[in-house]
Write a protein that holds these residues in place. Structure first.
Motif, short mmCIF file in Angstrom:
data_model
loop_
_atom_site.label_atom_id
_atom_site.label_comp_id
_atom_site.label_asym_id
_atom_site.label_seq_id
_atom_site.Cartn_x
_atom_site.Cartn_y
_atom_site.Cartn_z
N LEU A 269 -4.78 0.99 -8.85
CA LEU A 269 -4.95 2.35 -8.37
C LEU A 269 -6.56 2.17 -8.07
O LEU A 269 -7.49 1.99 -9.03
CB LEU A 269 -4.76 3.21 -9.37
CG LEU A 269 -3.20 3.67 -9.62
CD1 LEU A 269 -3.26 4.69 -10.66
CD2 LEU A 269 -2.43 3.74 -8.63
N ASN B 141 -5.72 14.74 0.96
CA ASN B 141 -6.22 14.09 0.27
C ASN B 141 -7.53 14.43 -0.53
O ASN B 141 -7.80 14.00 -1.84
CB ASN B 141 -7.05 12.97 1.26
CG ASN B 141 -5.98 12.25 2.16
OD1 ASN B 141 -4.94 11.95 1.52
ND2 ASN B 141 -6.29 11.85 3.27
N THR C 129 -5.39 0.19 -3.07
CA THR C 129 -4.23 0.79 -4.08
C THR C 129 -2.92 -0.08 -3.60
O THR C 129 -2.79 -0.09 -2.54
CB THR C 129 -4.08 2.10 -3.76
OG1 THR C 129 -5.49 2.88 -4.35
CG2 THR C 129 -3.03 2.69 -4.51
N GLY D 267 -4.26 7.61 -1.95
CA GLY D 267 -3.90 6.65 -1.26
C GLY D 267 -4.49 6.34 0.08
O GLY D 267 -4.38 5.22 0.79
N GLY E 216 4.04 8.96 3.37
CA GLY E 216 2.86 7.95 3.37
C GLY E 216 2.52 7.36 4.61
O GLY E 216 3.36 6.70 4.96
N MET F 111 0.83 -1.17 -0.03
CA MET F 111 0.04 -0.22 -0.25
C MET F 111 0.83 1.35 0.10
O MET F 111 1.79 1.46 0.81
CB MET F 111 -0.74 0.19 1.36
CG MET F 111 -2.05 -1.06 1.08
SD MET F 111 -3.00 -1.03 2.45
CE MET F 111 -2.09 -1.33 3.90
N PRO F 112 0.85 2.07 -1.00
CA PRO F 112 1.68 3.24 -1.16
C PRO F 112 1.09 4.43 -0.13
O PRO F 112 1.89 5.33 0.59
CB PRO F 112 1.33 3.67 -2.31
CG PRO F 112 0.05 3.31 -2.85
CD PRO F 112 -0.08 2.15 -2.23
N ALA F 113 -0.23 4.41 0.46
CA ALA F 113 -0.79 5.48 1.18
C ALA F 113 -0.61 6.57 0.63
O ALA F 113 -0.73 6.60 -0.66
CB ALA F 113 0.02 5.52 2.62
N SER F 114 -0.10 7.58 1.15
CA SER F 114 0.23 9.05 0.41
C SER F 114 1.27 9.19 -0.44
O SER F 114 1.26 10.25 -1.15
CB SER F 114 0.16 9.97 1.29
OG SER F 114 -1.11 10.43 2.15
N ASN F 115 2.07 8.16 -0.57
CA ASN F 115 3.09 8.21 -1.95
C ASN F 115 2.36 8.03 -2.99
O ASN F 115 2.87 8.35 -4.17
CB ASN F 115 3.76 6.82 -1.60
CG ASN F 115 5.00 7.38 -0.78
OD1 ASN F 115 6.14 6.75 -0.69
ND2 ASN F 115 5.04 8.30 0.12
N ASN F 116 0.89 7.52 -3.18
CA ASN F 116 0.30 7.72 -4.34
C ASN F 116 -0.02 8.99 -4.89
O ASN F 116 -0.39 8.91 -5.90
CB ASN F 116 -1.31 7.03 -3.77
CG ASN F 116 -1.85 6.51 -5.18
OD1 ASN F 116 -1.38 5.55 -5.78
ND2 ASN F 116 -3.13 6.72 -5.29
N LYS F 117 0.12 9.96 -3.94
CA LYS F 117 -0.03 11.31 -4.37
C LYS F 117 1.02 11.68 -5.61
O LYS F 117 0.95 12.25 -6.24
CB LYS F 117 -0.11 12.32 -3.39
CG LYS F 117 -1.45 12.38 -2.39
CD LYS F 117 -1.34 13.23 -1.32
CE LYS F 117 -2.72 12.99 -0.44
NZ LYS F 117 -2.45 11.85 0.31
#
Length: 463
Positions: free
Chosen positions: A354, A310, A364, A359, A416, A73-79
């Motif tokens: 995704l 987010n 994701t 994230g 993240g 899970m990327p968490a906020s690294n998905n941003k």
């Protein structure tokens, strides 16, 4: 996990004696860097699923890799993906619009997906209108710019009233949150509460108490009745009579109605009466009498990355899929982000998932290899200067405020965090190795993330 630490220990040992490493994991790169980083991980004595990739940008060589194709899970690294795709599709100068259209004695407030619309921006629109109308029959809420889904696929049902889980809507203000300002009162009296904005859209029940000691002391809590889909908040717990002011931010239900209600109240405060508020699915028609344009997308993207915002990530995701009369939605936006990753960064998107732009979703999944490919592409692309400007640096007013403080601009990175997950990805500007792209994903641990954050910082500062 414990097995990983054993494997790393054996790898360092076997590498020294030129013996093949144990099977079951991937660990490659520069041999001295492998031994250096593996030693740091082993000495940390932390259990988690680790995935790490560090790439030299001047020659494309892998400096270090550990399970870099493992999906986590990327968490906020998905941003990072969302930010890059938004700059690509919308352009750094793109501006979101919030429009007010008049049709006879009716007004339409039209949301354009602005994630940074403020109470003052709304007030400026109301100020313009007061000079043109004194009575409004119906204030229509037009949210047709995007779909009506407020929550992302894979968001936990009990995210509750926390600000990070604010509902997503094309007509949003104040991050779709209420700010609660808490001050102590007299002993054994309820705490003093003020809200921003001050609006009848919400109600609160104050069951808190000011105390002069910590006997049976309970921390202050502010919770919305999110299960009942209401905007009724309960304030409980204690505040010491010597405490300084504190601020809490909690999300609201129905962002479009929230924004329109605050706007109605602002109009009425300026002498413009508003009889009704209704939502409409019809396209608004009439004369444009007021407009607010946001700052540039680049500034909004920087805000998103620094604050790990987010709502902005999800509005970006939907906005890139808007086509003429076709409204934006998550599936179309995510499809375009994946197309960008595949076509531009040569990422095999059949091997990532995704589910949202921010994230927050536990659905994701991505790998450090994929994140580093995107970072490498953006560094060498026409977007490089703008993209790098969106990344926080150590000690900045961001999620890195208390981390990497002495590194200045030599490390820029996006954090993240989800429960049991802590990640960090970005760029290192190393005197020895030149510019590096890196990604560190850590998942599956129990407890606080701070030890894992310290491990991340130790790994990247060692370079």
């Amino acid at each position: 996990m414990a097995k990983l630490r054993i494997f790393l220990f054996l790898f360092v040992t076997f590498n020294f004696f030129c013996t093949p490493p144990p099977v079951g994991f991937e660990n490659s790169g520069n041999s001295s860097i492998i031994n250096q980083i593996n030693k740091i991980i082993v000495e940390s004595d932390l259990d988690a699923s680790f995935s790490i990739k560090i790439l030299e940008l001047r020659n494309g060589n892998t400096l270090y890799s550990l399970n870099s194709k493992k999906l986590l899970m990327p968490a906020s690294n998905n941003k990072i993906y969302t930010c890059a795709a938004a700059i690509h599709y919308l352009g750094k100068g793109y501006q979101f619009e919030t429009n007010i259209v008049q049709n006879s004695n009716n007004l339409y407030i039209i949301g354009g997906g602005d994630p940074d619309l403020t109470i003052m921006d709304l007030d400026s629109l109301a100020e313009t209108i007061k000079n043109k109308m004194s009575k409004v029959d119906t204030l229509f809420i037009d949210e047709n710019f995007m779909d009506s889904l407020n929550y992302g696929n894979g968001w936990m049902w009990d995210e509750g009233s926390w600000s990070y889980a604010a509902p997503v809507g094309p007509l949003s203000v104040n991050k779709n949150c209420i700010d609660f300002y808490i001050n102590p009162s007299d002993q054994n009296e309820p705490v003093q509460v003020k809200t921003f904005p001050e609006t009848d859209y919400i109600k609160y029940v104050n069951q808190s108490m000011t105390k002069n000691d910590t006997t049976d002391f309970k921390k202050i809590k502010i919770e919305r009745d999110w299960q009942g889909r209401t905007n009724i908040f309960n304030i409980s717990g204690n505040v010491l009579d010597t405490a300084s002011a504190d601020t809490f931010q909690r999300n609201i239900f129905d962002p479009g109605l929230f924004t329109a209600t605050v706007f109605k109240e602002q109009l009425e405060n300026k002498g413009v009466s508003v009889k009704n508020i209704f939502k409409t699915k019809n396209s608004s028609s009439g004369s444009l009498i007021a407009k607010h344009k946001s700052d540039s997308l680049l500034l909004s993207a920087k805000n998103m990355m620094y604050e790990s915002y987010n709502l902005a990530a999800e509005l970006f995701t939907k906005a890139i899929s808007v086509k003429d009369t076709v409204h934006g939605d998550w599936p179309s936006g995510l499809k375009l982000i994946k197309a960008f990753l595949a076509d531009s960064a040569a990422i095999d998107t059949s091997k990532l998932k995704l589910a949202d732009g921010s994230g927050v979703s536990r659905y994701t999944l991505t790998s450090t290899d994929q994140i580093v490919k995107l970072l490498s592409y953006m560094y060498n692309s026409k977007y490089s200067k703008d993209f790098l400007l969106t990344f926080p640096y150590g000690g900045s007013e961001s999620s890195l405020k208390h981390r990497l403080i002495k590194t200045e601009n030599n490390i820029i990175a996006k954090t993240g965090h989800l429960s049991g997950t802590s990640n960090l990805s970005g760029y290192i500007f190393s005197k020895k190795h030149g510019p590096l792209a890196f990604s560190i994903l850590m998942s599956g641990f129990i407890g606080k993330p701070k030890p894992y954050q310290k491990l991340q910082d130790k790994i990247i500062t060692s370079l």
